[in-house]
Scaffold this motif. Structure first.
Motif, mmCIF file in Angstrom:
data_model
loop_
_atom_site.group_PDB
_atom_site.id
_atom_site.type_symbol
_atom_site.label_atom_id
_atom_site.label_comp_id
_atom_site.label_asym_id
_atom_site.label_seq_id
_atom_site.Cartn_x
_atom_site.Cartn_y
_atom_site.Cartn_z
ATOM 1 N N GLU A 187 31.087 10.514 16.234
ATOM 2 C CA GLU A 187 30.018 9.505 15.377
ATOM 3 C C GLU A 187 30.064 8.407 13.960
ATOM 4 O O GLU A 187 29.827 8.060 14.567
ATOM 5 N N ARG A 188 30.939 9.674 13.362
ATOM 6 C CA ARG A 188 31.559 8.817 12.591
ATOM 7 C C ARG A 188 31.755 7.446 12.726
ATOM 8 O O ARG A 188 31.769 6.179 11.902
ATOM 9 N N TYR A 206 31.121 5.406 14.923
ATOM 10 C CA TYR A 206 29.987 4.749 15.552
ATOM 11 C C TYR A 206 28.973 4.150 14.062
ATOM 12 O O TYR A 206 28.746 3.179 13.690
ATOM 13 N N ASP A 207 28.972 5.486 13.169
ATOM 14 C CA ASP A 207 28.296 5.061 11.568
ATOM 15 C C ASP A 207 29.457 4.059 10.932
ATOM 16 O O ASP A 207 28.534 3.378 9.996
ATOM 17 N N GLU A 208 30.310 4.439 10.697
ATOM 18 C CA GLU A 208 31.073 3.392 10.064
ATOM 19 C C GLU A 208 31.197 1.666 10.388
ATOM 20 O O GLU A 208 31.695 0.515 9.620
ATOM 21 N N GLY A 252 29.338 -0.085 13.240
ATOM 22 C CA GLY A 252 27.277 -0.482 12.653
ATOM 23 C C GLY A 252 27.675 -0.276 13.986
ATOM 24 O O GLY A 252 26.432 -1.249 15.024
ATOM 25 N N TYR A 253 27.811 0.274 14.695
ATOM 26 C CA TYR A 253 27.753 1.384 16.235
ATOM 27 C C TYR A 253 26.793 1.838 16.542
ATOM 28 O O TYR A 253 26.687 2.955 15.970
ATOM 29 N N PRO A 254 25.234 1.607 18.083
ATOM 30 C CA PRO A 254 24.444 2.726 16.954
ATOM 31 C C PRO A 254 24.894 3.901 18.209
ATOM 32 O O PRO A 254 25.418 3.646 19.499
ATOM 33 N N PHE A 255 25.006 5.116 17.687
ATOM 34 C CA PHE A 255 24.935 5.983 18.665
ATOM 35 C C PHE A 255 24.382 6.324 19.946
ATOM 36 O O PHE A 255 24.728 7.486 20.386
#
Length: 267
Positions: free
Chosen positions: A119-120, A122-124, A126-129
């Protein structure tokens, strides 16, 4: 499943906690030792150790590996489908295939791919998880587009680029494996492989694909080579064995031990 293929050894050079020069030199040493495949992984941050440690991106690195090596196959273990559009992935793979075709005329890239999970990343970036289900649906949608783009590109790939798919979920992942994979990679224990392979075969019947040529890949124990475990995986049908090594030092002692085991299996 494919049991008549030679045992092969793939080493995942995890691109973490090391300067790139150490990664580059390790890949050269692996080729000199006779390793069959060099893998990295498709993440943006370390997965073990200091989470803020040194780390490098996968696909740009593979371009350098394609140019610096002569024999060894290479790829990601595995690519994250979420980070790049399907058609772009196909074109990148085709380009790596051609870069690595020097001399023999046949490329050496293996397209390892999966749905993504960290998940990190994606979050950092800017991708939708999304959810595991949505990411698997995206992967299932992407693979036909990738194949179609390979068929449309000029020049075409030098060979049918092998597709390796990682995962073990029986309702979605193994259906994708049955439909698209040349190599199935997992961490499934030896005693559970027969059941998973039966699931893949049943999905193959449903999607109309003969999966008898599927090569089974699995992870070796790190540290001192565990040859009993390796033998159990072999007896269960595994023919591609992978081992992860991490920076900063990239110790190759276990690699040498498993190479000797591979050579003994291949006679």
């Amino acid at each position: 499943m494919r049991l008549d293929t030679p045992v092969r050894l793939g080493i995942q050079v995890q691109p973490q906690h090391a300067e790139y020069s150490a990664i580059r030199d390790t890949v050269l040493r692996l080729e000199e030792l006779g390793v069959d495949i060099a893998f990295n992984w498709d993440h943006f941050f370390p997965l073990t150790g200091d989470p803020e440690g040194l780390h490098f991106e996968a696909w740009t690195m593979l371009g350098a590996w394609a140019e610096q090596t002569e024999r060894i196959e290479f790829g990601t273990l595995v690519n994250c489908n979420s980070y790049r559009g399907a058609d772009l992935q196909a074109d990148m793979a085709r380009t790596l295939d051609h870069i690595s075709a020097k001399g023999s005329g046949t490329g050496r890239f293996i397209f390892g791919t999966g749905a993504g999970w960290f998940e990190r990343d994606y979050d950092e970036y800017g991708y939708p998880f999304g959810t595991p289900g949505s990411r698997l649906r995206d992967l299932a949608d992407a693979l036909p587009r990738i194949r179609a783009r390979w068929a449309a590109l000029n020049p075409a790939p030098t060979r049918d680029i092998p597709i390796m798919i990682g995962g073990k979920g029986e309702q979605k992942t193994l259906r994708i494996v049955a439909e698209h994979a040349d190599i199935w990679h997992s961490f499934v224990a030896p005693g559970d492989l027969a059941h998973k392979l039966d699931v893949i075969a049943r999905w193959g019947d449903e999607v109309g694909r003969d999966v008898s040529d599927l090569v089974v890949s699995n992870e070796l124990t790190r540290g001192t080579p565990d040859l009993e475990h390796a033998d159990a995986l072999y007896d269960a049908g595994v023919r591609l064995f992978t081992l992860g090594i991490s920076g900063p030092d990239y110790d190759l002692d276990a690699v040498r031990g498993y190479l000797a085991w591979r050579d003994a299996k291949n006679g």
